[in-house]
Design an enzyme around this catalytic site. Structure first.
Site, PDB file in Angstrom:
ATOM      1  N   TYR A 119       7.424  19.759  58.245  1.00 12.16           N
ATOM      2  CA  TYR A 119       7.719  21.150  58.596  1.00 12.16           C
ATOM      3  C   TYR A 119       8.639  21.340  59.797  1.00 12.16           C
ATOM      4  O   TYR A 119       9.071  22.454  60.054  1.00 12.16           O
ATOM      5  CB  TYR A 119       6.403  21.912  58.797  1.00 12.16           C
ATOM      6  CG  TYR A 119       5.646  22.063  57.496  1.00 12.16           C
ATOM      7  CD1 TYR A 119       6.024  23.021  56.568  1.00 12.16           C
ATOM      8  CD2 TYR A 119       4.592  21.219  57.175  1.00 12.16           C
ATOM      9  CE1 TYR A 119       5.353  23.153  55.358  1.00 12.16           C
ATOM     10  CE2 TYR A 119       3.916  21.338  55.966  1.00 12.16           C
ATOM     11  CZ  TYR A 119       4.308  22.302  55.057  1.00 12.16           C
ATOM     12  OH  TYR A 119       3.652  22.419  53.850  1.00 12.16           O
ATOM     13  N   PHE A 403      -7.928  27.912  58.940  1.00 15.04           N
ATOM     14  CA  PHE A 403      -8.054  29.035  58.010  1.00 15.04           C
ATOM     15  C   PHE A 403      -7.857  28.564  56.563  1.00 15.04           C
ATOM     16  O   PHE A 403      -7.298  27.533  56.298  1.00 15.04           O
ATOM     17  CB  PHE A 403      -7.048  30.147  58.352  1.00 15.04           C
ATOM     18  CG  PHE A 403      -5.610  29.703  58.443  1.00 15.04           C
ATOM     19  CD1 PHE A 403      -4.862  29.492  57.294  1.00 15.04           C
ATOM     20  CD2 PHE A 403      -5.013  29.475  59.683  1.00 15.04           C
ATOM     21  CE1 PHE A 403      -3.536  29.095  57.380  1.00 15.04           C
ATOM     22  CE2 PHE A 403      -3.680  29.088  59.771  1.00 15.04           C
ATOM     23  CZ  PHE A 403      -2.946  28.894  58.629  1.00 15.04           C
TER      24      PHE A 403
END
Length: 403
Positions: A119, A403
């Site tokens: 990323y 999350f």
């Protein structure tokens, strides 16, 4: 011909199964159980005919930042089918998603990377860092004697959902990088097959269950430990302490469990006090790993919404290969009371890559270190030191919940 668009309700199950297959996993949940936790308007899928060859999701979340909280796009379910890797599918999705998040007015994006090499090229930087630990019980003596005035109690799984979220909130107060743990995650954890009703000992030599132990003083729970046991090891998956007394008592409890000779713990903050509590800290084996990865989607808005440890002014030149609106110079004036940030044509004090700004944003790394790593350059003498002081934080950033 490939098509990139959000997923429709009828395509939800196919999208989930494609994501699981891309990661060589099976889909362990019924799609209908997961559906309420997805806003399909914030999903993306790449279609080749009727086949889904890639996809991702951006949950609408809040994350703590210095001085408050920020809206964050929680990027998840990122996957490209093994038949279509290295064909530009990921790049196409990431570019579209950044544009969507920018249009939604969310200044930050965050994700948990399955591989750390993926990323950075999309402007993400390491946002938080944590440690994992292992220690033999023979080396867990404290450096100083500590007397506890409270007691350790087991908490029923049904009560944990009601009693522990408030302790989680108190135990992470003032720390950047924290996502609230939603109620459905507490319920899902407590309802797992491993979750046990309280009992003093796991019998037999097989894998133990998931247990909730809490520190209670004066009728209030000030800390808790969630752990699994598999003789002779106890694995602490989460320990939150809102007071010093709770931290001392809970670690002592975990170290001294009968039939256990080894304690492991995951996702501990970099400034956790335990290493300093131990008489022989060298015996604590510590492994560092990246936590959440952060992406500054709107540099001006992100810089303006956090507070700064020391009042000061900086002109930052930002380099961003993916989001053209971030390329430019921004005059930041910040203090402990807030900040203003505006575009400017003034000469820069510092220039920084967008991934470097993401890593410095919560206070995880200093601008001086970024400069040494080639991710920032000083143009005004003393600007690096000034930026380090402004972006400093009292508590190291930490992301205990994924999350």
């Amino acid at each position: 011909m490939q098509e990139l668009r959000p997923v429709t309700p009828d395509e939800f199950e196919s999208w989930l199964r494609a994501e699981s297959r891309a990661h060589s996993n099976r889909l362990d949940h019924e799609p209908e159980e997961l559906r309420p936790h997805f806003d399909l308007a914030r999903s993306l899928a790449v279609f080749e005919g009727s086949n889904i060859i890639g996809g991702c999701q951006a949950h609408k979340l809040e994350m703590s930042i210095p001085g408050g909280t920020s809206a964050v796009a929680g990027v998840a379910n990122v996957a490209v089918q093994p038949t279509h890797t290295r064909q530009g599918v990921m790049s196409r999705m990431m570019r579209r998603q950044m544009n969507d998040i920018h249009e939604w007015g969310e200044p930050l994006a965050a994700l948990f990377a399955s591989e750390s090499a993926i990323y950075g090229r999309f402007g993400y930087g390491v946002g938080t860092v944590h440690e994992s630990w292992q220690i033999d019980r023979h080396h867990t003596a404290y450096a100083r004697k500590h007397e506890s005035h409270g007691r350790i109690v087991f908490v029923d799984t049904k009560d944990a959902v009601k009693q522990l979220p408030e302790v989680y909130k108190r135990g992470t107060a003032g720390r950047p990088g924290v996502f609230p743990k939603p109620s459905h995650k507490w319920e899902e954890e407590a309802a797992s097959p491993d979750a046990h009703e309280p009992q003093p000992r796991v019998r037999g030599r097989g894998r133990g269950g998931l247990f909730y132990a809490a520190y209670e003083q004066d009728g209030r729970i000030d800390g808790y430990a969630i752990y699994r046991s598999s003789r002779p090891t106890i694995m602490v998956t989460e320990l939150m302490a809102a007071t010093r007394e709770a931290a001392f008592a809970l670690w002592r409890f975990c170290f001294d469990l009968d039939l256990m000779s080894n304690t492991e713990a995951i996702k501990r903050p970099m400034d956790d006090p335990l290493p300093w509590m131990l008489l022989d800290p060298r015996r604590l084996q510590r492994t560092v790993r990246d936590g959440v990865w952060l992406r500054v989607v709107d540099a001006r808005a992100a810089l303006e919404q956090r507070n700064y440890a020391e009042a000061g002014r900086l002109t930052l030149e930002v380099r961003d290969d993916l989001c053209d609106w971030n390329n430019g110079r921004f005059e930041l004036e910040g203090s402990a009371d807030g900040a203003t940030c505006r575009a400017t044509d003034s000469s820069p004090d510092l220039s920084v890559a967008i991934s470097g700004l993401a890593s410095a944003y919560l206070g995880t790394v200093s601008f001086t270190t970024l400069s040494d790593a080639g991710l920032a350059d000083e143009h005004t003498p003393g600007a690096l030191h000034r930026a380090d002081r402004m972006f400093a934080v009292q508590h190291q950033p930490w992301t205990p919940f994924n999350f």
